[in-house]
Design a protein around this motif. Structure first.
Motif, PDB file in Angstrom:
ATOM      1  N   GLN A   1      24.952 -64.000  -8.872  1.00  0.00           N
ATOM      2  CA  GLN A   1      24.125 -63.083  -8.097  1.00  0.00           C
ATOM      3  C   GLN A   1      25.056 -62.135  -7.119  1.00  0.00           C
ATOM      4  O   GLN A   1      24.630 -61.276  -6.470  1.00  0.00           O
ATOM      5  N   THR A   2      26.272 -62.527  -7.167  1.00  0.00           N
ATOM      6  CA  THR A   2      27.261 -61.760  -6.032  1.00  0.00           C
ATOM      7  C   THR A   2      28.476 -61.145  -6.944  1.00  0.00           C
ATOM      8  O   THR A   2      29.670 -61.011  -6.207  1.00  0.00           O
TER       9      THR A   2
ATOM     10  N   TYR B   1      23.280 -61.834   5.613  1.00  0.00           N
ATOM     11  CA  TYR B   1      22.430 -61.186   4.470  1.00  0.00           C
ATOM     12  C   TYR B   1      21.559 -61.817   4.003  1.00  0.00           C
ATOM     13  O   TYR B   1      21.255 -63.222   4.158  1.00  0.00           O
TER      14      TYR B   1
ATOM     15  N   GLY C   1      17.741 -59.320  -7.330  1.00  0.00           N
ATOM     16  CA  GLY C   1      19.191 -59.561  -7.099  1.00  0.00           C
ATOM     17  C   GLY C   1      19.517 -58.467  -6.071  1.00  0.00           C
ATOM     18  O   GLY C   1      21.011 -58.364  -5.820  1.00  0.00           O
ATOM     19  N   ARG C   2      18.765 -57.672  -5.257  1.00  0.00           N
ATOM     20  CA  ARG C   2      19.176 -57.004  -4.166  1.00  0.00           C
ATOM     21  C   ARG C   2      19.655 -57.636  -2.827  1.00  0.00           C
ATOM     22  O   ARG C   2      19.162 -58.497  -2.498  1.00  0.00           O
ATOM     23  N   ILE C   3      20.910 -57.287  -2.369  1.00  0.00           N
ATOM     24  CA  ILE C   3      21.430 -57.760  -1.287  1.00  0.00           C
ATOM     25  C   ILE C   3      21.372 -56.859  -0.073  1.00  0.00           C
ATOM     26  O   ILE C   3      22.012 -55.709  -0.239  1.00  0.00           O
TER      27      ILE C   3
ATOM     28  N   PHE D   1      29.802 -57.968  -5.280  1.00  0.00           N
ATOM     29  CA  PHE D   1      29.339 -58.086  -4.036  1.00  0.00           C
ATOM     30  C   PHE D   1      30.831 -58.578  -3.156  1.00  0.00           C
ATOM     31  O   PHE D   1      31.219 -59.456  -3.705  1.00  0.00           O
TER      32      PHE D   1
ATOM     33  N   LEU E   1      19.233 -62.124   0.366  1.00  0.00           N
ATOM     34  CA  LEU E   1      19.357 -61.899  -1.128  1.00  0.00           C
ATOM     35  C   LEU E   1      17.773 -61.966  -1.681  1.00  0.00           C
ATOM     36  O   LEU E   1      17.332 -63.074  -1.432  1.00  0.00           O
TER      37      LEU E   1
END
Length: 816
Positions: free
Chosen positions: A438-439, A471, A478-480, A442, A473
């Motif tokens: 997921q990151t 943050y 998957g947008r953070i 990032f 999520l």
């Protein structure tokens, strides 16, 4: 004989002549407070002492009377009172450097002096901060007298008076007072349990939990009991110890009505299941013991106390009182989380495999809590961290380093090894077994994560350069998104199960703890408690400014700097450079073990190299530079940053720059003088002087080296383990260096400082070595921390301010 006496007399006169007598001209005054001579039942008291008027000075008298007092000059002080009276006066002064002084009082016979909360005003040894002096004095009825007060000191140029009621930021401000220690929300978000810890003079602490209404912030009650929210019901639970048993009680915060859930609760640590019908216990049992005088060590970690103790989990059924053991064996096993329906647990079983990297691996099972059947979710992964179920129980949120799960989260250049400290988020789908990073793209380094039932989002904190940001999520796309907060560092947060409210607290580079609520729907943030306002009341704090630079590779290196409170850009200031230089950034924590504002209050500019090469919080490629470099990259960033800072800031005296770091930063303080001469002095706390000796002796030496020296060993890479070690470069050190170390340090062994000290002494270099008795890696004892900090400040004063008096006062020269 006469000649000798004359010489002594002349010397005494010369010494006396050196002492300046500075009159105090302005005070805060409260009084007169009439007092009466007590009725003399007897001529003496129980200690056979006769009455003295001076004893009236012990009459309880609140200093609060001074708060509303104006400023009086010496000539304005009342000369007489109609009756016997005591008076209270107060003044403040500060000294720009270490000095000695005596408070002198003339004009009144009976008085008491208190300086900084301690009685007595003679032969004061004054650290360079603000000092508060209170004088109580007694005047007999009708006597026209007022005190004349002065400060006798060898150097009057160091003394200035303050009448604004403020004081310089000091160690007492760092250590004393109340801080936040935890926050949690009821399931409906209507109530908060907030933890507070207060540290008092001497280091004694007390902790309380306050029950608050979330919306109003009203405190319903406070207690020293441990309170925990029920997962679904908006009530809290606690335990109550009776004569022979322990009860488990559930309490309604609105009414205070208690319900006994369990009459005879088994002892141990537990958590309530999401279904609220059973408790999950994590127990431990001791392994076989050795003979005390001569004993076998089975593995490197067997040196650690408690390593042979193993953990296991059990399920306690509230309705039947039956305790079912869930795991059995000699490997550590614990249930990390329980599915929302209470049917499954995430079981982590760890084992050591010393012949590989990493040397400790975890197998993650899906454990059926009813049948005890298991299914392997992740097999023997040494890079995986924690895990938790999604609100619907169909997925698992996992944390791990970039190399976890066969490296699906890696985002580094070819040939780089990611830092094991750069934590990522992953989602495991239980139906398919597929794990999705997921990151990966990032940059911030994930700290703490929670999956919200209220809106299905994942909320988490992460190192974002030298900040800890907040943050959200969206697991569907998957947008953070970063949540705007009021603090530089979000130290803790809590979600409400069925509400849009979030509670969090944190601090900034120039403020202490503050508590807030945040609404995920309205995006509104509300301040609930401002502890910083109390801690910083009347504190004269300097300014913190951002400053970044481009290194020789054209990359931005982030940092900040602190200025003295009375900063004058036309003057020249000595500077202290602070860094870690290892795998973490030097955070903006206001009350760190190296409180930059307190250093600045001593007259220094403090430059913090927040994120040199290798620090987490800047992306995987950047943090990977910590691996297999042994300080080379960070050192260059620190040196280049220091030089460029001086070029852009002419108020820095380039010849008076010191550097300081601890642990890996301590290593950096030892390594830097081997590659540059820009520092006038250096301070290393618990520094690594030999990579190979640290690797073999430190409790976590070889395991941390799996991070910093991945897949290399003392026998396979001489350049890293020997050539990059300060011990083997000691002949290149020409900078005066202070080595400070707790003498029972099990992380970075005490011997790391001993061996470098021995080398530098043999080489005739300028070095001082101070051991802190019975302290480990961190100096935690209150009084020892004060003395440890004073040691560092005195060293800097000696070399950066050309004033050895403080150092000589603490460590007097010895003819040995």
């Amino acid at each position: 004989m006469k000649k000798i006496l004359l010489t002594i007399a002349c010397a005494t006169l010369a010494v006396s002549a050196l002492a300046a007598n500075i009159p105090v001209r302005e005070f805060r005054y409260a009084g007169p407070f009439p007092v009466k001579t007590p009725f003399m039942v007897d001529s003496v008291n129980v200690k056979s002492k006769t009455f003295e008027f001076a004893s009236l000075l012990d009459t309880p008298l609140s200093a609060d009377a001074l708060k509303d007092s104006g400023i009086y000059t010496a000539s304005d002080l009342p000369l007489a009172a109609a009756t016997d009276a005591i008076h209270l006066i107060e003044f403040s002064f500060q000294n720009s450097g270490y000095t000695t002084a005596t408070i002198k009082v003339e004009g009144v016979k009976d008085y008491k002096i208190n300086v900084d909360g301690k009685d007595g005003g003679a032969n004061l040894k004054l650290q360079p901060f603000t000092h508060k002096v209170r004088v109580r004095y007694f005047t007999p009825s009708g006597e026209a007298s007022a005190p004349s007060i002065s400060i006798e000191t060898p150097d009057d140029s160091k003394i200035t008076f303050r009448t604004d009621g403020k004081h310089l930021y000091s160690n007492q401000d760092v250590l004393l007072g109340t801080r936040l220690s935890g926050v949690s929300l009821s399931s409906d978000g209507k109530y908060m349990i907030v933890g507070y810890t207060t540290t008092m003079e001497g280091g004694r602490t007390s902790s309380v939990s306050k029950m608050m209404e979330t919306a109003s912030g009203r405190v319903l009650f406070e207690t020293q009991e441990r309170l925990t929210w029920m997962p679904v019901t908006p009530k809290y639970y606690k335990t109550r110890r009776l004569a022979e048993t322990t009860q488990l009680l559930v309490v309604d915060p609105a009414t205070g009505v208690e319900e006994v859930l369990v009459e005879d609760l088994p002892q141990g640590n537990f958590r309530m299941s999401p279904t609220e019908d059973f408790l999950l216990y994590n127990f431990s049992e001791e392994g076989p013991q050795e003979r005390p005088e001569i004993y076998q060590i089975l593995t490197p970690d067997d040196r650690q106390p408690g390593w042979r103790t193993r953990s296991y989990s059990s399920k306690y059924d509230i309705s039947t009182g039956v305790m079912q053991r869930l795991t059995y064996g000699y490997h550590n096993a614990r249930v990390m989380d329980i599915s929302p329906d209470g049917k499954y647990g995430l079981l982590a079983v760890s084992e050591d495999i010393l012949t590989q990297r990493p040397s400790s691996v975890v197998t993650l099972y899906l454990l059926n809590l009813e049948t005890l059947e298991t299914r392997v979710l992740v097999d023997k992964d040494g890079f995986m961290g924690g895990g938790q179920f999604s609100p619907d129980g169909k997925q698992v949120l996992l944390q791990g380093s970039p190399e976890a799960f066969d490296g699906i989260g890696m985002n580094v250049k070819k040939g780089q090894t990611p830092s094991m400290e750069d934590m990522q988020l992953y989602i495991l789908d239980l139906a398919s077994g597929k794990i999705t990073p997921q990151t990966k793209n990032f940059n911030p380094n994930v700290s703490s994560a929670r999956w919200s039932k209220a809106d299905g989002m994942i909320y988490f904190t992460a190192e974002n350069r030298d900040y800890i940001s907040f943050y959200v999520l969206n697991p569907k796309n998957g947008r953070i998104t970063q949540i705007e907060t009021k603090e530089d560092l979000v130290n803790s947060f809590a979600l409400a199960t069925d509400s849009s409210v979030i509670a969090y607290y944190g601090q900034g580079a120039s403020n202490s703890d503050r508590l807030y609520t945040y609404d995920t729907k309205s995006k509104a943030t509300v301040l609930k408690d401002d502890l910083s306002a109390v801690i910083l009341k009347d504190v004269d704090l300097g300014e913190c400014r951002e400053w970044n630079f481009k290194n020789s590779k054209g990359e931005t290196v982030y940092g900040r700097f602190y200025l003295p409170p009375d900063f004058d850009p036309s003057k020249k200031y000595p500077m202290i450079v602070n860094y870690y230089g290892g795998c973490s950034p030097t955070s903006r924590n206001f009350e760190s073990r190296y409180p930059q504002h307190a250093y600045a209050a001593l007259g220094y500019v403090v430059y913090v190299v927040a994120g040199p090469s290798g620090a987490t919080g800047f992306g995987q490629e950047w943090s990977a530079r910590h691996v297999n470099t042994a300080g080379d990259g960070p050192a260059q960033d620190i040196i280049e940053g220091t030089k460029q800072f001086c070029k852009e800031h002419p108020f820095v005296n380039e010849k008076k720059i010191g550097c300081i770091g601890a642990s890996y930063g301590g290593f950096m303080s030892e390594y830097l003088p081997t590659v540059t001469d820009i520092f006038a002095c250096s301070v290393s706390h618990a520094g690594i002087s030999g990579h190979s000796s640290y690797w073999g002796v430190g409790y976590w030496g070889y395991s941390y080296s799996e991070v910093s020296m991945a897949n290399t060993y003392p026998w396979s890479d001489r350049e890293l383990y020997v050539d990059q070690s300060p011990l083997y470069r000691a002949d290149k050190i020409n900078t005066p260096i202070l080595l400070v170390h707790g003498d029972v340090d099990t992380n970075v062994p005490f011997t790391e400082s001993i061996q470098l000290f021995t080398a530098l002494k043999r080489l005739g270099k300028e070095v001082a070595f101070v051991a802190v008795k019975d302290q480990n890696h961190h100096i935690l004892d209150y009084q020892k921390r004060l003395e440890w900090q004073e040691t560092i400040w005195a060293w800097f004063a000696k070399w950066l301010q050309d004033d050895p008096s403080w150092w000589d006062a603490v460590y007097s020269p010895k003819n040995l």
